[in-house]
Design an enzyme around this catalytic site. Structure first.
Site, PDB file in Angstrom:
ATOM      1  N   LYS A  45      -4.035 -11.036  -8.722  1.00 51.72           N
ATOM      2  CA  LYS A  45      -4.586  -9.683  -8.652  1.00 51.72           C
ATOM      3  C   LYS A  45      -6.111  -9.770  -8.751  1.00 51.72           C
ATOM      4  O   LYS A  45      -6.636 -10.555  -9.552  1.00 51.72           O
ATOM      5  CB  LYS A  45      -4.037  -8.833  -9.810  1.00 51.72           C
ATOM      6  CG  LYS A  45      -4.672  -7.460  -9.972  1.00 51.72           C
ATOM      7  CD  LYS A  45      -4.334  -6.492  -8.851  1.00 51.72           C
ATOM      8  CE  LYS A  45      -5.042  -5.148  -9.014  1.00 51.72           C
ATOM      9  NZ  LYS A  45      -4.905  -4.287  -7.816  1.00 51.72           N
ATOM     10  N   ASN A  69      -1.027   3.704  -2.355  1.00 46.13           N
ATOM     11  CA  ASN A  69      -1.411   3.368  -3.728  1.00 46.13           C
ATOM     12  C   ASN A  69      -2.863   3.709  -4.011  1.00 46.13           C
ATOM     13  O   ASN A  69      -3.704   3.682  -3.117  1.00 46.13           O
ATOM     14  CB  ASN A  69      -1.170   1.874  -4.016  1.00 46.13           C
ATOM     15  CG  ASN A  69      -2.348   1.012  -3.592  1.00 46.13           C
ATOM     16  OD1 ASN A  69      -3.312   0.845  -4.347  1.00 46.13           O
ATOM     17  ND2 ASN A  69      -2.300   0.492  -2.363  1.00 46.13           N
ATOM     18  N   GLY A  72      -6.597   1.498  -8.786  1.00 37.13           N
ATOM     19  CA  GLY A  72      -7.847   1.541  -9.546  1.00 37.13           C
ATOM     20  C   GLY A  72      -8.185   0.230 -10.235  1.00 37.13           C
ATOM     21  O   GLY A  72      -8.806   0.216 -11.296  1.00 37.13           O
ATOM     22  N   CYS A 131     -11.889  -2.906  -1.907  1.00 37.22           N
ATOM     23  CA  CYS A 131     -11.078  -2.081  -2.812  1.00 37.22           C
ATOM     24  C   CYS A 131     -11.406  -0.604  -2.613  1.00 37.22           C
ATOM     25  O   CYS A 131     -12.524  -0.185  -2.884  1.00 37.22           O
ATOM     26  CB  CYS A 131     -11.326  -2.466  -4.269  1.00 37.22           C
ATOM     27  SG  CYS A 131     -10.419  -1.349  -5.371  1.00 37.22           S
ATOM     28  N   GLY A 220       2.226  -1.387   4.780  1.00 38.07           N
ATOM     29  CA  GLY A 220       3.558  -1.418   5.385  1.00 38.07           C
ATOM     30  C   GLY A 220       3.543  -1.215   6.895  1.00 38.07           C
ATOM     31  O   GLY A 220       2.535  -1.435   7.569  1.00 38.07           O
ATOM     32  N   GLY A 249       1.625  -5.030   7.368  1.00 43.45           N
ATOM     33  CA  GLY A 249       2.793  -4.694   8.185  1.00 43.45           C
ATOM     34  C   GLY A 249       3.745  -5.830   8.438  1.00 43.45           C
ATOM     35  O   GLY A 249       4.452  -5.831   9.454  1.00 43.45           O
TER      36      GLY A 249
HETATM   37  C1  DHB Z   1      -6.961  -2.037  -5.589  1.00 41.28           C
HETATM   38  C2  DHB Z   1      -6.608  -1.765  -4.302  1.00 41.28           C
HETATM   39  C3  DHB Z   1      -7.071  -2.564  -3.303  1.00 41.28           C
HETATM   40  O1  DHB Z   1      -6.743  -2.337  -2.012  1.00 41.28           O
HETATM   41  C4  DHB Z   1      -7.873  -3.646  -3.600  1.00 41.28           C
HETATM   42  O2  DHB Z   1      -8.312  -4.406  -2.628  1.00 41.28           O
HETATM   43  C5  DHB Z   1      -8.199  -3.928  -4.902  1.00 41.28           C
HETATM   44  C6  DHB Z   1      -7.740  -3.124  -5.905  1.00 41.28           C
HETATM   45  C7  DHB Z   1      -6.489  -1.169  -6.657  1.00 41.28           C
HETATM   46  O3  DHB Z   1      -6.430   0.045  -6.462  1.00 41.28           O
HETATM   47  O4  DHB Z   1      -6.203  -1.697  -7.749  1.00 41.28           O
END
Ligand code: DHB
Length: 311
Positions: A45, A69, A72, A131, A220, A249
């Site tokens: 992550k 999603n 954050g 992000c 997706g 995807g």
């Molecule tokens: C998050 C979402 C993303 O697409 C990313 O690249 C990094 C973090 C997130 O919301 O945690």
């Protein structure tokens, strides 16, 4: 049996499939599950310097054609992932893993990268420039001046194998401009694509996630054509030393095959992994091998980047 072995930056992986950052990679337990699956490797992550709780829940929602999603950037902080990876490279010196990271500011990004540079970490680093889910923060990679300045500063001191995670671009001129910047640097890979940012999904007259009044990154089935276009656009434009990781995807072996046909050297699975669990890796691998066998391809190099055009 056709081989799905691949290489990124001189590291060899037994399989070209792995998780996409954000899915099945927040905790050591999840990372171990991916490590023990048919996946060739994993990415952690995206880590910030300090641990973050992320946005209020519900912040991820599966929908029939994909997911939305706005997490954050919840994560356990750099040291959690780095310590685990350092431990792992003692125990499994023959495997290579990816560390994803980004700072909450340019200074923090440099602080993180200096720490990684000075550590004994020998794997690959994915700098996340895409992000979309931290309220009030634009995506770095949609600002080309900021991106170029950041990469210039990073490569003034950073010597380990580094690639970048990109958002989708939607304009040919943006592919050209972005590639011109990336080609100036010793990047080892670009990963196309992160979620399609700031979609909105509605059920019963209501949004389905709480942060940002329901706006969130889309993954997706919805995003495969955008993902393939970005993989191929950068495959056409980047110098050969910069490899492509294809993400977006991937539900089936055919989807993975298409990413590789567009030029991907590694293929990441996000929403499908979230929905199906790590069994998705073995299923998709077998489907990919069946397609390769039917076409007489023995290895990925037999068709990588060989997308055909209509004359
Ligand atoms: C998050 C979402 C993303 O697409 C990313 O690249 C990094 C973090 C997130 O919301 O945690």
């Amino acid at each position: 049996m056709p081989s799905t072995q691949t290489q990124i930056a001189d590291f060899t992986f037994d399989n070209c499939l792995m998780n996409a950052a954000g899915v099945a990679c927040m905790t050591i337990g999840e990372l171990e599950e991916v490590k023990h699956s048919a996946a060739g490797t994993f990415v952690t992550k995206t880590a910030t310097l300090e641990a973050r709780a992320g946005n209020p829940e519900p912040r991820y929602h599966n929908v029939p054609l994909g997911s939305i999603n706005s997490m954050g950037l919840p994560n356990q902080g750099l040291n959690y992932y780095l310590d685990y990876l350092l431990d792992l490279q003692e125990k499994e010196p023959n495997r290579t893993f990816f560390l994803s990271l980004v700072g909450m500011s340019p200074d923090e990004t440099h602080q993180i990268l200096h720490q990684v540079e000075e550590s004994d970490f020998k794997g690959l680093i994915e700098l996340n420039l895409s992000c979309p889910n931290v309220p009030g923060k634009p995506q770095i990679a949609y600002d080309f001046d900021t991106t170029e300045q950041l990469l210039r500063q990073v490569f003034s001191y950073f010597t380990k194998p580094l690639g970048i995670k990109l958002p989708p671009y939607f304009d040919i001129v943006h592919f050209d401009q972005a590639a011109e910047i990336f080609n100036q640097f010793p990047l080892r890979f670009v990963n196309c694509v992160n979620s399609v940012g700031n979609g909105l999904y509605i059920e019963d007259e209501k949004v389905v996630i709480k942060p940002k009044n329901g706006f969130g990154g889309i993954g997706g089935e919805y995003i495969k054509p955008t993902a393939l276009a970005n993989v191929h656009a950068f495959y056409q434009r980047l110098k050969p030393e910069i490899q492509i990781i294809g993400t977006g995807g991937v539900l089936t072996g055919r989807d993975a095959f298409e990413h590789i046909l567009c030029g991907a050297s590694m293929v990441q699975v996000g929403t499908t992994l979230q929905k199906e669990g790590v069994a998705a890796f073995e299923r998709i691998t077998k489907e990919l091998q069946a397609i390769m066998a039917e076409k007489g391809y023995e290895r990925l190099e037999d068709f990588r980047g060989k997308l055909q055009y209509l004359n």
